[in-house]
Design a protein around this motif. Structure first.
Motif, PDB file in Angstrom:
ATOM      1  N   ARG A 117       1.156  -1.427   6.296  1.00  0.00           N
ATOM      2  CA  ARG A 117       1.146  -2.878   6.478  1.00  0.00           C
ATOM      3  C   ARG A 117       0.704  -3.579   5.195  1.00  0.00           C
ATOM      4  O   ARG A 117       1.242  -4.649   4.847  1.00  0.00           O
ATOM      5  CB  ARG A 117       0.224  -3.248   7.640  1.00  0.00           C
ATOM      6  N   ALA A 118      -0.240  -2.977   4.485  1.00  0.00           N
ATOM      7  CA  ALA A 118      -0.685  -3.542   3.211  1.00  0.00           C
ATOM      8  C   ALA A 118       0.459  -3.568   2.207  1.00  0.00           C
ATOM      9  O   ALA A 118       0.666  -4.558   1.493  1.00  0.00           O
ATOM     10  CB  ALA A 118      -1.857  -2.734   2.664  1.00  0.00           C
ATOM     11  N   ARG A 119       1.235  -2.485   2.168  1.00  0.00           N
ATOM     12  CA  ARG A 119       2.373  -2.417   1.241  1.00  0.00           C
ATOM     13  C   ARG A 119       3.382  -3.521   1.550  1.00  0.00           C
ATOM     14  O   ARG A 119       3.892  -4.182   0.642  1.00  0.00           O
ATOM     15  CB  ARG A 119       3.029  -1.046   1.338  1.00  0.00           C
ATOM     16  N   ALA A 164      -5.394   3.218  -2.428  1.00  0.00           N
ATOM     17  CA  ALA A 164      -4.981   1.864  -2.828  1.00  0.00           C
ATOM     18  C   ALA A 164      -4.081   1.898  -4.052  1.00  0.00           C
ATOM     19  O   ALA A 164      -3.216   1.030  -4.216  1.00  0.00           O
ATOM     20  CB  ALA A 164      -6.213   1.006  -3.087  1.00  0.00           C
ATOM     21  N   ALA A 213      -5.429  -5.647   5.292  1.00  0.00           N
ATOM     22  CA  ALA A 213      -4.841  -4.444   5.885  1.00  0.00           C
ATOM     23  C   ALA A 213      -5.343  -3.186   5.172  1.00  0.00           C
ATOM     24  O   ALA A 213      -5.623  -2.166   5.816  1.00  0.00           O
ATOM     25  CB  ALA A 213      -3.315  -4.525   5.817  1.00  0.00           C
ATOM     26  N   LEU A 214      -5.458  -3.243   3.871  1.00  0.00           N
ATOM     27  CA  LEU A 214      -5.967  -2.108   3.104  1.00  0.00           C
ATOM     28  C   LEU A 214      -7.392  -1.768   3.531  1.00  0.00           C
ATOM     29  O   LEU A 214      -7.740  -0.595   3.730  1.00  0.00           O
ATOM     30  CB  LEU A 214      -5.901  -2.439   1.613  1.00  0.00           C
ATOM     31  N   LEU A 245      -0.355   1.238  -3.917  1.00  0.00           N
ATOM     32  CA  LEU A 245       0.171  -0.111  -3.726  1.00  0.00           C
ATOM     33  C   LEU A 245       0.599  -0.763  -5.040  1.00  0.00           C
ATOM     34  O   LEU A 245       1.348  -1.739  -5.033  1.00  0.00           O
ATOM     35  CB  LEU A 245      -0.877  -0.987  -3.037  1.00  0.00           C
ATOM     36  N   SER A 275       2.848  -6.399   2.982  1.00  0.00           N
ATOM     37  CA  SER A 275       2.294  -7.713   2.634  1.00  0.00           C
ATOM     38  C   SER A 275       2.304  -7.935   1.128  1.00  0.00           C
ATOM     39  O   SER A 275       2.645  -9.020   0.647  1.00  0.00           O
ATOM     40  CB  SER A 275       0.871  -7.838   3.177  1.00  0.00           C
ATOM     41  N   TYR A 276       1.932  -6.905   0.368  1.00  0.00           N
ATOM     42  CA  TYR A 276       1.930  -7.060  -1.089  1.00  0.00           C
ATOM     43  C   TYR A 276       3.352  -7.218  -1.629  1.00  0.00           C
ATOM     44  O   TYR A 276       3.585  -7.971  -2.589  1.00  0.00           O
ATOM     45  CB  TYR A 276       1.240  -5.867  -1.754  1.00  0.00           C
ATOM     46  N   GLY A 293      -2.491  -8.395   2.736  1.00  0.00           N
ATOM     47  CA  GLY A 293      -2.403  -7.029   2.218  1.00  0.00           C
ATOM     48  C   GLY A 293      -3.769  -6.429   1.963  1.00  0.00           C
ATOM     49  O   GLY A 293      -4.030  -5.258   2.276  1.00  0.00           O
ATOM     50  N   GLU A 294      -4.662  -7.231   1.385  1.00  0.00           N
ATOM     51  CA  GLU A 294      -6.008  -6.746   1.100  1.00  0.00           C
ATOM     52  C   GLU A 294      -6.765  -6.453   2.394  1.00  0.00           C
ATOM     53  O   GLU A 294      -7.461  -5.428   2.510  1.00  0.00           O
ATOM     54  CB  GLU A 294      -6.753  -7.782   0.264  1.00  0.00           C
TER      55      GLU A 294
END
Length: 450
Positions: free
Chosen positions: A175-177, A211, A167-168, A214, A179-180, A164-165
């Protein structure tokens, strides 16, 4: 306890966001296993999370000098990076902030070069972004994402958080969302793990404002302090919290707790509102921390037994199930009301510290009668102190519940909608009343916890 068992105990405390307990576990274990590199590493991590950076650095020095250090060297370097990162996060406007962030990045890069581990890699990327080196940040993030994609083992919570980090940093917010969200699902009840993710997202939001969105998929635990009136003695006049109101107060407390996410609570345990709250919190699996102001026997005699034998049994049963009983002092009561004030301030302070550790805002819930006179160390004092120094407490209005009962005694067993704060508590004066409340004989000087 073996070093391995001690390390597991420390990990457990850290996972629930209680680094001070982890530090206590470390101090006890290291006395029996001096020089153990693994134990020193976990002790350093506990102290880092507790904010004791200097002590954490000293423990890492010891760990690095140990003959066993080779197996932990990359982790030691990463933790040093984390300590410098924390120092930067605390004072980003300090003249030395840039040098501190560069030092953190260098430690992470050294750890990454040793083991090609994704964790120091993504942290080095984040520090690069914070330092304005966007190209280096994205190159590292892309490399880390590739390493994660290539690994054969099932992804862990930290793998998803790292993805996630990365991707951010690469600008892929959706995609980050995802993953988190996956990381949060695997973290389950580990409030400390979620807090670590939130801390990193908050740090990155300084240079990537989006960010903050998220944080919605990484909800923090609710950390709550509680204060409430004791149940009335049979001869109390006028009544404040007669026993007949207990079901309605319990219903109101349960309704408030039902709104909370992974609640962590701090309270005392007097008869009445305190014990009703403890029981309700235990019912929903909250972490309950009880603070007693002085010798347990004296507290039972003065603040539990006045409600009757049933409250004594409830007290013993409840305290056998709570996460922790914290003694503000071990001394006897000796008619010194300042011990109640000391315990209340300790309880509130622990709540504020734990909330900061878990990346959330502390709350105070009071069961209070705005019209009743206040006492040193009582509920009114807690309300006023919190309102002055932290924020607006949430109130269950005992006066309103009592009025409802007086108009319809059948309604007290089920209060569907808890009473709102009484006019935001304007009825309370800015300082507690010095007027003494009614006393019950043959108890000591006062009804103590009020």
């Amino acid at each position: 306890m073996t070093p391995g068992e001690a390390c597991e105990s420390i990990r457990t405390h850290l996972a629930r966001g209680a680094p001070w307990d982890a530090c206590d576990a470390f101090r006890e274990a290291i006395a029996n296993h001096p020089g153990d590199a693994e134990l020193l590493y976990w002790g350093a991590l506990a102290h880092a999370r507790a904010g004791a950076g200097s002590r954490a650095h000293a423990l890492l020095d010891e760990a690095q000098e140990s003959p066993q250090s080779s197996t932990r060297l990359a982790d030691i370097l990463s933790l040093r990076g984390r300590l410098w990162k924390d120092a930067f996060a605390r004072a980003p406007e300090h003249p030395a902030a840039t040098a501190t962030a560069q030092r953190a990045r260098d430690e992470y890069l050294a750890a990454y070069a040793l083991a090609r581990d994704q964790y120091p890699g993504v942290n080095a990327a984040t520090l690069s972004m914070l330092l304005g080196d966007c190209d280096a940040a994205r190159a590292l993030a892309s490399e880390v994402a590739g390493l994660l994609a290539a690994q054969a083992a099932a992804a862990t919570c930290w793998d998803h958080a790292t993805a996630g980090e990365a991707a951010l940093l690469l600008g892929a917010l959706d995609r980050a969302r995802e993953s988190y969200a996956a990381a949060r699902a695997l973290a389950a009840q580990d409030a400390g793990t979620i807090a670590t993710m939130r801390r990193q997202v908050n740090l990155l939001s300084r240079v990537i404002p989006r960010a903050c969105k998220l944080l919605e998929v990484l909800p923090a635990a609710d950390v709550l302090a509680f204060a409430g009136h004791m149940i009335d003695a049979p001869d109390r006049s006028p009544p404040r919290f007669p026993a007949a109101l207990a079901p309605a107060v319990a219903a109101a407390i349960r309704e408030r707790l039902a709104r909370m996410h992974l609640p962590v609570v701090y309270t005392s345990a007097a008869c009445g509102a305190d014990l009703i709250f403890v029981e309700a919190a235990l019912e929903i699996g909250a972490e309950v921390n009880v603070v007693l102001p002085f010798d347990r026997g004296d507290f039972m005699r003065t603040s539990v037994a006045p409600g009757g034998d049933g409250w004594v049994a409830r007290f013993d049963h409840a305290l056998s199930r709570v996460a922790r009983v914290i003694m503000a002092t071990e001394e006897r009561y000796l008619d010194d009301d300042v011990l109640f004030e000391h315990a209340a301030m300790l309880l509130e302070g622990l709540c504020v510290l734990r909330a900061a550790q878990l990346e959330t805002s502390p709350l105070l819930l009071c069961v209070v009668d705005a019209a009743a006179p206040g006492r040193v160390g009582g509920t009114r004092a807690s309300y006023e102190r919190w309102a002055r120094t932290v924020g607006t407490p949430e109130v269950i209005d005992l006066q309103r519940i009592r009025s409802q009962f007086e108009s319809d005694p059948r309604a007290t067993g089920s209060v569907a909608t808890p009473a709102p704060p009484p006019r935001s508590m304007e009825a309370l004066p800015s300082t507690p009343s010095a007027e003494p409340g009614p006393l019950s004989v043959p108890r000591p000087q006062r009804t103590l916890k009020t």
